[in-house]
Design a protein around this motif. Sequence first.
Motif, PDB file in Angstrom:
ATOM      1  N   GLN A 153       0.825  -1.221   0.000  1.00  0.00           N
ATOM      2  CA  GLN A 153       0.000   0.000   0.000  1.00  0.00           C
ATOM      3  C   GLN A 153       0.861   1.275   0.000  1.00  0.00           C
ATOM      4  N   ASP A 154       2.161   1.134   0.309  1.00  0.00           N
ATOM      5  CA  ASP A 154       3.050   2.317   0.319  1.00  0.00           C
ATOM      6  C   ASP A 154       3.608   2.609  -1.075  1.00  0.00           C
ATOM      7  N   ILE A 155       3.332   1.720  -2.019  1.00  0.00           N
ATOM      8  CA  ILE A 155       3.893   1.903  -3.362  1.00  0.00           C
ATOM      9  C   ILE A 155       2.935   2.754  -4.186  1.00  0.00           C
ATOM     10  N   ASN A 156       3.425   3.932  -4.550  1.00  0.00           N
ATOM     11  CA  ASN A 156       2.584   4.847  -5.311  1.00  0.00           C
ATOM     12  C   ASN A 156       3.165   5.012  -6.722  1.00  0.00           C
ATOM     13  N   ILE A 157       2.348   4.740  -7.723  1.00  0.00           N
ATOM     14  CA  ILE A 157       2.826   4.841  -9.108  1.00  0.00           C
ATOM     15  C   ILE A 157       1.997   5.883  -9.858  1.00  0.00           C
ATOM     16  N   GLU A 158       2.692   6.773 -10.540  1.00  0.00           N
ATOM     17  CA  GLU A 158       1.991   7.807 -11.320  1.00  0.00           C
ATOM     18  C   GLU A 158       2.644   7.940 -12.694  1.00  0.00           C
ATOM     19  N   PHE A 159       1.873   8.476 -13.624  1.00  0.00           N
ATOM     20  CA  PHE A 159       2.427   8.800 -14.942  1.00  0.00           C
ATOM     21  C   PHE A 159       2.392  10.314 -15.063  1.00  0.00           C
ATOM     22  N   VAL A 160       3.566  10.918 -15.168  1.00  0.00           N
ATOM     23  CA  VAL A 160       3.668  12.381 -15.157  1.00  0.00           C
ATOM     24  C   VAL A 160       4.104  12.874 -16.534  1.00  0.00           C
ATOM     25  N   TYR A 161       3.390  13.871 -17.029  1.00  0.00           N
ATOM     26  CA  TYR A 161       3.680  14.395 -18.364  1.00  0.00           C
ATOM     27  C   TYR A 161       4.970  15.220 -18.363  1.00  0.00           C
ATOM     28  N   ASN A 162       5.851  14.916 -19.323  1.00  0.00           N
ATOM     29  CA  ASN A 162       7.086  15.690 -19.489  1.00  0.00           C
ATOM     30  C   ASN A 162       6.975  16.461 -20.810  1.00  0.00           C
ATOM     31  N   PRO A 163       6.711  17.782 -20.742  1.00  0.00           N
ATOM     32  CA  PRO A 163       6.492  18.550 -21.975  1.00  0.00           C
ATOM     33  C   PRO A 163       7.719  18.592 -22.885  1.00  0.00           C
ATOM     34  N   ASP A 164       8.933  18.413 -22.328  1.00  0.00           N
ATOM     35  CA  ASP A 164      10.144  18.467 -23.142  1.00  0.00           C
ATOM     36  C   ASP A 164      10.174  17.357 -24.190  1.00  0.00           C
ATOM     37  N   ILE A 165       9.639  16.185 -23.814  1.00  0.00           N
ATOM     38  CA  ILE A 165       9.649  15.070 -24.777  1.00  0.00           C
ATOM     39  C   ILE A 165       8.235  14.703 -25.231  1.00  0.00           C
ATOM     40  N   ASP A 166       7.250  15.438 -24.743  1.00  0.00           N
ATOM     41  CA  ASP A 166       5.844  15.201 -25.083  1.00  0.00           C
ATOM     42  C   ASP A 166       5.438  13.749 -24.785  1.00  0.00           C
ATOM     43  N   GLU A 167       5.874  13.253 -23.624  1.00  0.00           N
ATOM     44  CA  GLU A 167       5.546  11.881 -23.216  1.00  0.00           C
ATOM     45  C   GLU A 167       5.240  11.843 -21.724  1.00  0.00           C
ATOM     46  N   TYR A 168       4.511  10.795 -21.330  1.00  0.00           N
ATOM     47  CA  TYR A 168       4.315  10.550 -19.900  1.00  0.00           C
ATOM     48  C   TYR A 168       5.452   9.669 -19.399  1.00  0.00           C
ATOM     49  N   GLU A 169       5.940   9.959 -18.193  1.00  0.00           N
ATOM     50  CA  GLU A 169       7.011   9.141 -17.619  1.00  0.00           C
ATOM     51  C   GLU A 169       6.523   8.514 -16.309  1.00  0.00           C
ATOM     52  N   THR A 170       7.106   7.354 -15.987  1.00  0.00           N
ATOM     53  CA  THR A 170       6.680   6.616 -14.801  1.00  0.00           C
ATOM     54  C   THR A 170       7.385   7.146 -13.554  1.00  0.00           C
TER      55      THR A 170
END
Length: 231
Positions: free
Chosen positions: A67-84
């Motif tokens: 339950q302590d493991i938090n995963i998100e996909f965050v947008y990186n505008p420099d490469i126009d991609e989501y990163e983990t």
Amino acid sequence: MKKKLIIAIDGYSSCGKSTFARAIAKELNYIFIDSGAMYRAVTLYCMNRGFIGEGKLDIPGILRELQDINIEFVYNPDIDEYETFLNSGNVEKEIRGLEVTSHVSRISQIPEVRSRMVELQRQIGIFKGIVMDGRDIGTVVFPDADLKIFMTASVEIRAKRRFDELKSKGIKVDFEEIKRNIIVRDITDENRDISPLRRANDAIILDNSRMTVAEQMEWVHRIIKNKLNGS
Ligand code: DC
């Protein structure tokens, strides 16, 4: 309001699922979720905490901290991609390395890890307009998905693609080792007890051994158009 779809893309490892899914999401302006990245991030967490290693798997330890493991996909505008992101740290590059790759099958076989990931994946899919790739998206995560595609390609071609991908990211790799890794992962993915890799009955097969990404896009474009027009 325009109809929004849930698109499930499953198949063998290194078939180009993520590239394909990402391209579809971009074209439709949908959210793209790489569910494999989520299992990879959990694996990295377990490695960092010493829960997994050569000949070692501390399941009680993993379950204690799940339950302590938090995963998100965050947008990186420099490469126009989501990163983990794993617990607020960018792990996009680290989770693609061979060490994570060689441990991830064992982590993704743990039932509690799978139910937690499926729960997170369903939360993300609640508003539709999503393309998710993985192994059990059409069978378990979204059995009612509007479109299901099951991807496959020859082992040789998949190994070559993974090799090129890692090399382009500056990660040092051995071709034969990658090929062995793919064969072992196919066997593990297909034979695990929970959510084994299977084609959903209503999934369309796409063998892209001899297809470019542009050809795959052309192929899927027609199918999506029909879905959006309700046929
Ligand atoms: O797609 P990938 O190679 O990044 O996936 C990494 C591992 O995660 C793979 O060995 C199988 C597992 N996986 C899974 O069990 N279920 C998913 N939905 C996605 C990936």
